[in-house]
Design a protein around this motif. Structure first.
Motif, PDB file in Angstrom:
ATOM      1  N   THR A  33       0.405  -1.318  -0.282  1.00 50.86           N
ATOM      2  CA  THR A  33       0.130  -0.347  -0.261  1.00 50.86           C
ATOM      3  C   THR A  33       1.453   1.223  -0.139  1.00 50.86           C
ATOM      4  OG1 THR A  33      -1.500  -1.138   1.001  1.00 50.86           O
ATOM      5  CG2 THR A  33      -1.639   0.459   1.220  1.00 50.86           C
ATOM      6  N   VAL A  34       0.451   2.120  -0.649  1.00 52.04           N
ATOM      7  CA  VAL A  34       1.413   3.349  -1.010  1.00 52.04           C
ATOM      8  C   VAL A  34       0.246   4.600  -0.806  1.00 52.04           C
ATOM      9  CG1 VAL A  34       2.837   5.140  -2.605  1.00 52.04           C
ATOM     10  CG2 VAL A  34       3.273   2.052  -2.546  1.00 52.04           C
ATOM     11  N   GLY A  35       0.779   5.241   0.450  1.00 48.99           N
ATOM     12  CA  GLY A  35       0.468   6.290   0.512  1.00 48.99           C
ATOM     13  C   GLY A  35       0.953   7.887  -0.260  1.00 48.99           C
ATOM     14  N   ILE A  36      -0.049   8.560  -0.632  1.00 46.84           N
ATOM     15  CA  ILE A  36       0.368   9.981  -1.575  1.00 46.84           C
ATOM     16  C   ILE A  36      -0.390  10.904  -0.326  1.00 46.84           C
ATOM     17  CG2 ILE A  36      -0.067  11.431  -3.882  1.00 46.84           C
ATOM     18  CD1 ILE A  36      -0.352   8.979  -5.212  1.00 46.84           C
ATOM     19  N   VAL A  37       0.674  11.852  -0.774  1.00 48.48           N
ATOM     20  CA  VAL A  37       0.070  13.310  -0.202  1.00 48.48           C
ATOM     21  C   VAL A  37       0.419  14.402  -0.907  1.00 48.48           C
ATOM     22  CG1 VAL A  37       0.070  14.897   2.445  1.00 48.48           C
ATOM     23  CG2 VAL A  37       1.129  12.141   2.472  1.00 48.48           C
ATOM     24  N   LEU A  59       3.432  -1.383 -13.136  1.00 46.67           N
ATOM     25  CA  LEU A  59       4.692  -1.789 -12.513  1.00 46.67           C
ATOM     26  C   LEU A  59       4.164  -2.833 -11.557  1.00 46.67           C
ATOM     27  CD1 LEU A  59       7.282   0.817 -12.223  1.00 46.67           C
ATOM     28  CD2 LEU A  59       7.182  -1.093 -13.684  1.00 46.67           C
ATOM     29  N   LEU A  60       3.050  -2.677 -10.696  1.00 46.86           N
ATOM     30  CA  LEU A  60       3.033  -4.119  -9.653  1.00 46.86           C
ATOM     31  C   LEU A  60       0.873  -4.526 -10.213  1.00 46.86           C
ATOM     32  CD1 LEU A  60       3.769  -1.911  -6.270  1.00 46.86           C
ATOM     33  CD2 LEU A  60       5.435  -4.035  -7.640  1.00 46.86           C
ATOM     34  N   LYS A  61       0.592  -3.925 -10.740  1.00 46.09           N
ATOM     35  CA  LYS A  61      -0.799  -4.612 -11.432  1.00 46.09           C
ATOM     36  C   LYS A  61      -1.686  -4.560  -9.718  1.00 46.09           C
ATOM     37  CE  LYS A  61       0.910  -5.776 -15.087  1.00 46.09           C
ATOM     38  NZ  LYS A  61       1.410  -4.617 -16.169  1.00 46.09           N
ATOM     39  N   ASN A  62      -1.983  -6.222  -9.946  1.00 48.38           N
ATOM     40  CA  ASN A  62      -3.057  -5.942  -8.722  1.00 48.38           C
ATOM     41  C   ASN A  62      -2.691  -5.753  -7.051  1.00 48.38           C
ATOM     42  OD1 ASN A  62      -5.176  -5.661 -10.015  1.00 48.38           O
ATOM     43  ND2 ASN A  62      -5.702  -7.871 -11.006  1.00 48.38           N
ATOM     44  N   GLU A  63      -0.869  -5.829  -7.572  1.00 46.06           N
ATOM     45  CA  GLU A  63      -0.209  -5.860  -6.063  1.00 46.06           C
ATOM     46  C   GLU A  63       0.222  -4.609  -5.231  1.00 46.06           C
ATOM     47  OE1 GLU A  63       3.220  -7.738  -6.750  1.00 46.06           O
ATOM     48  OE2 GLU A  63       2.267  -9.614  -7.756  1.00 46.06           O
ATOM     49  N   VAL A  64      -0.666  -3.348  -5.017  1.00 45.20           N
ATOM     50  CA  VAL A  64      -0.604  -2.481  -4.887  1.00 45.20           C
ATOM     51  C   VAL A  64      -1.975  -2.002  -4.706  1.00 45.20           C
ATOM     52  CG1 VAL A  64       0.105  -0.974  -7.109  1.00 45.20           C
ATOM     53  CG2 VAL A  64       0.195  -0.055  -5.004  1.00 45.20           C
ATOM     54  N   SER A  65      -1.919  -1.136  -3.709  1.00 43.34           N
ATOM     55  CA  SER A  65      -3.068  -0.443  -3.123  1.00 43.34           C
ATOM     56  C   SER A  65      -2.689   1.672  -3.302  1.00 43.34           C
ATOM     57  CB  SER A  65      -4.203  -0.714  -2.028  1.00 43.34           C
ATOM     58  OG  SER A  65      -5.115   0.408  -1.613  1.00 43.34           O
ATOM     59  N   SER A  89      -0.380   0.633   9.572  1.00 43.12           N
ATOM     60  CA  SER A  89       0.813  -0.151   9.483  1.00 43.12           C
ATOM     61  C   SER A  89       1.167  -0.510   7.955  1.00 43.12           C
ATOM     62  CB  SER A  89       1.538  -1.225  10.551  1.00 43.12           C
ATOM     63  OG  SER A  89       0.061  -1.959  10.816  1.00 43.12           O
ATOM     64  N   ARG A  90      -0.490  -0.725   7.952  1.00 47.84           N
ATOM     65  CA  ARG A  90      -0.588  -0.551   6.447  1.00 47.84           C
ATOM     66  C   ARG A  90      -0.065   0.267   5.250  1.00 47.84           C
ATOM     67  NH1 ARG A  90      -6.961  -3.240   5.450  1.00 47.84           N
ATOM     68  NH2 ARG A  90      -5.695  -3.618   2.956  1.00 47.84           N
ATOM     69  N   ILE A  91       0.699   0.673   5.368  1.00 46.43           N
ATOM     70  CA  ILE A  91       1.362   2.306   4.713  1.00 46.43           C
ATOM     71  C   ILE A  91       2.711   1.835   4.835  1.00 46.43           C
ATOM     72  CG2 ILE A  91       2.095   4.409   4.090  1.00 46.43           C
ATOM     73  CD1 ILE A  91      -0.589   4.502   3.127  1.00 46.43           C
ATOM     74  N   ASP A  92       3.025   1.669   3.420  1.00 47.50           N
ATOM     75  CA  ASP A  92       5.113   0.884   3.353  1.00 47.50           C
ATOM     76  C   ASP A  92       5.323   1.788   2.900  1.00 47.50           C
ATOM     77  OD1 ASP A  92       4.009  -1.820   3.268  1.00 47.50           O
ATOM     78  OD2 ASP A  92       2.327  -1.672   1.984  1.00 47.50           O
ATOM     79  N   ALA A  93       5.044   2.819   1.993  1.00 52.36           N
ATOM     80  CA  ALA A  93       5.894   3.798   1.490  1.00 52.36           C
ATOM     81  C   ALA A  93       4.707   5.163   1.402  1.00 52.36           C
ATOM     82  CB  ALA A  93       6.468   4.047   0.312  1.00 52.36           C
ATOM     83  N   ILE A  94       5.756   6.285   1.335  1.00 51.25           N
ATOM     84  CA  ILE A  94       4.569   7.292   0.955  1.00 51.25           C
ATOM     85  C   ILE A  94       5.506   8.051  -0.534  1.00 51.25           C
ATOM     86  CG2 ILE A  94       3.605   9.824   2.263  1.00 51.25           C
ATOM     87  CD1 ILE A  94       4.141   8.046   4.991  1.00 51.25           C
ATOM     88  N   ILE A  95       3.965   8.816  -1.167  1.00 51.31           N
ATOM     89  CA  ILE A  95       4.994   9.689  -2.072  1.00 51.31           C
ATOM     90  C   ILE A  95       4.508  10.880  -1.896  1.00 51.31           C
ATOM     91  CG2 ILE A  95       4.502   9.885  -4.945  1.00 51.31           C
ATOM     92  CD1 ILE A  95       4.246   7.099  -5.528  1.00 51.31           C
TER      93      ILE A  95
END
Length: 321
Positions: A33-37, A59-65, A89-95
Motif C-alpha cells: 500500500t502506497v500513500g500519496i500526500v 508495474l505492480l498490477k493488482n499487488e498495490v493499493s 502499519s498498512r502504509i508501506d511507502a509515501i509519495i
C-alpha cells in the motif's frame, strides 16, 4: 481561540484516520500500500499524482493499493495526513507531491520510504544525507539565463519584482537563487510577498507599479491564481517571467521550462517500486534533477511589448503562439 484550533485539529486528525481506514478496508487486500500526500490542487501537481498512480499500477498490477489525500495548502491538514500515514502499519511507502507535503511527512516519518516530487530545495528540508529515508525529484529552475536574456531584449529594465508566499519553504530557497541571478545581471530586486491567495491581486498591482519585470518562482500559492497575475501584468504592459512549466496565459512573456511534472510523477512511482522491492535505498538515489531546461516565450506577449529577438538569440529560446 488557540483551544478551538487545537480541538479542530484533533477532530480533523481523527476524521482523516477514519477515512484512511475506510479506504483501506474497501480496497482489496494487497501485498503493498502506497500513500500519496499532495500539497494543493494544481494542474502540475495533479499531473504528477496521476502519473505516479498510473506507474505504480503498471508495474505492480493488482499487488498495490494507493491511498490519496490532499492538504489543499493547509499545514495542519498536511501534518494530520502525515500522522495518519505514519501510524498506519498498512502504509508501506509515501509519495509526497510539493514541498509542504514533503516537509510534513519528513518531520514525522523516519522509517518508511518517502519519495518526493515537485520539491524545489530538498537539501533545505534536511533530506539529503547518507541515512535518509527520502529521495526524489526537484523542480528547481535555473533562472540566470532567462533573466539575462530578458534584460538583453529589454535594456530599459532596472527593477525586478519577485512575487511569492513568504511562508512557503520552496519559495524561500527559489527567491534566494532569483536574487542572485538579478544581482548578476546588475538589476535591482524587489520582494513582494503574500500570505494567501486573497492578497495576490493587490500584491501584483504593487509589483507592476514598482518594477519593470515581474518574476514568479515555484510557489504554490501564486501558481493557483497565476492567470489573474498574468492579466494584471498584461493590463499594465509589464513582462512576466514564470520559473516553471505553465500554460502561456496572455500576459506571460516567458517561462523557464524543463520540469515535466507528469514524468516526475511517473518516476516517483517507479522509484517507489524499487525501494519497496529493496532493489535500492533512498541514499542511493537522493536528488534527481531535470535533464535540460529551456526558455519558452509567448509570441503574442513579445509582439505586444515590442520586443525584437535577434537571430543569434532565437536559438536560445522556443517561441510559442
Amino acid at each position: 481561540m488557540n483551544k478551538n484550533l487545537l480541538v479542530l485539529g484533533g477532530i480533523a486528525s481523527v476524521i482523516l484516520t477514519i477515512i484512511l481506514g475506510l479506504n483501506l478496508r474497501k480496497s482489496k487486500k494487497t501485498a503493498l500500500t502506497v500513500g500519496i500526500v499532495q500539497t494543493i490542487s494544481h494542474p502540475a501537481l495533479d499531473a504528477a499524482r496521476n502519473s505516479a498512480i498510473a506507474r505504480l499500477k503498471e508495474l505492480l498490477k493488482n499487488e498495490v493499493s494507493v491511498v490519496v489525500q490532499n492538504a489543499e495548502g493547509s499545514i495542519l491538514t498536511a501534518q494530520n495526513i502525515a500522522t495518519s500515514y505514519h501510524n498506519n502499519s498498512r502504509i508501506d511507502a509515501i509519495i509526497t507531491i510539493g514541498t509542504l507535503a514533503t516537509q510534513a511527512v519528513a518531520n514525522i516519518e523516519k522509517e518508511k520510504p518517502i519519495i518526493y516530487c515537485a520539491v524545489t530545495d530538498p537539501k533545505s528540508l534536511g533530506l539529503v544525507h547518507d541515512k535518509t529515508n527520502a529521495c526524489g525529484m526537484t523542480d528547481a529552475a535555473e533562472t540566470k539565463s532567462a533573466i539575462s536574456l530578458i534584460k538583453s531584449l529589454m535594456p530599459s529594465i532596472k527593477n525586478v519584482a519577485i512575487l511569492y508566499n513568504q511562508s512557503e519553504p520552496n519559495s524561500a530557497s527559489a527567491v534566494q537563487e532569483i536574487d542572485q541571478s538579478i544581482s548578476e545581471s546588475s538589476l535591482n530586486s524587489i520582494h513582494i510577498s503574500v500570505n494567501n491567495e486573497a492578497e495576490i491581486n493587490a500584491a501584483t498591482n504593487i509589483a507592476v507599479q514598482k518594477a519593470d519585470l515581474v518574476v514568479v518562482p515555484t510557489d504554490n500559492t501564486v501558481a493557483c491564481v497565476l492567470q489573474s497575475v498574468a492579466k494584471i501584468c498584461l493590463k499594465n504592459k509589464k513582462p512576466l517571467l514564470v520559473c516553471y512549466d505553465t500554460e502561456l496565459y496572455p500576459g506571460i512573456l516567458a517561462y523557464v521550462g524543463g520540469v515535466n511534472y507528469s514524468m516526475s510523477g511517473s518516476l516517483a512511482g517507479e522509484i517507489s517500486v524499487k525501494l519497496l522491492k529493496k532493489l535500492q535505498k533512498p541514499s542511493d538515489i537522493l536528488i534527481i534533477k531535470p535533464d535540460t531546461q529551456k526558455i519558452v516565450m509567448n509570441k503574442k506577449a513579445v509582439e505586444l511589448l515590442g520586443i525584437n529577438i535577434p537571430e543569434n538569440l532565437k536559438i536560445k529560446v522556443e517561441i510559442k503562439d
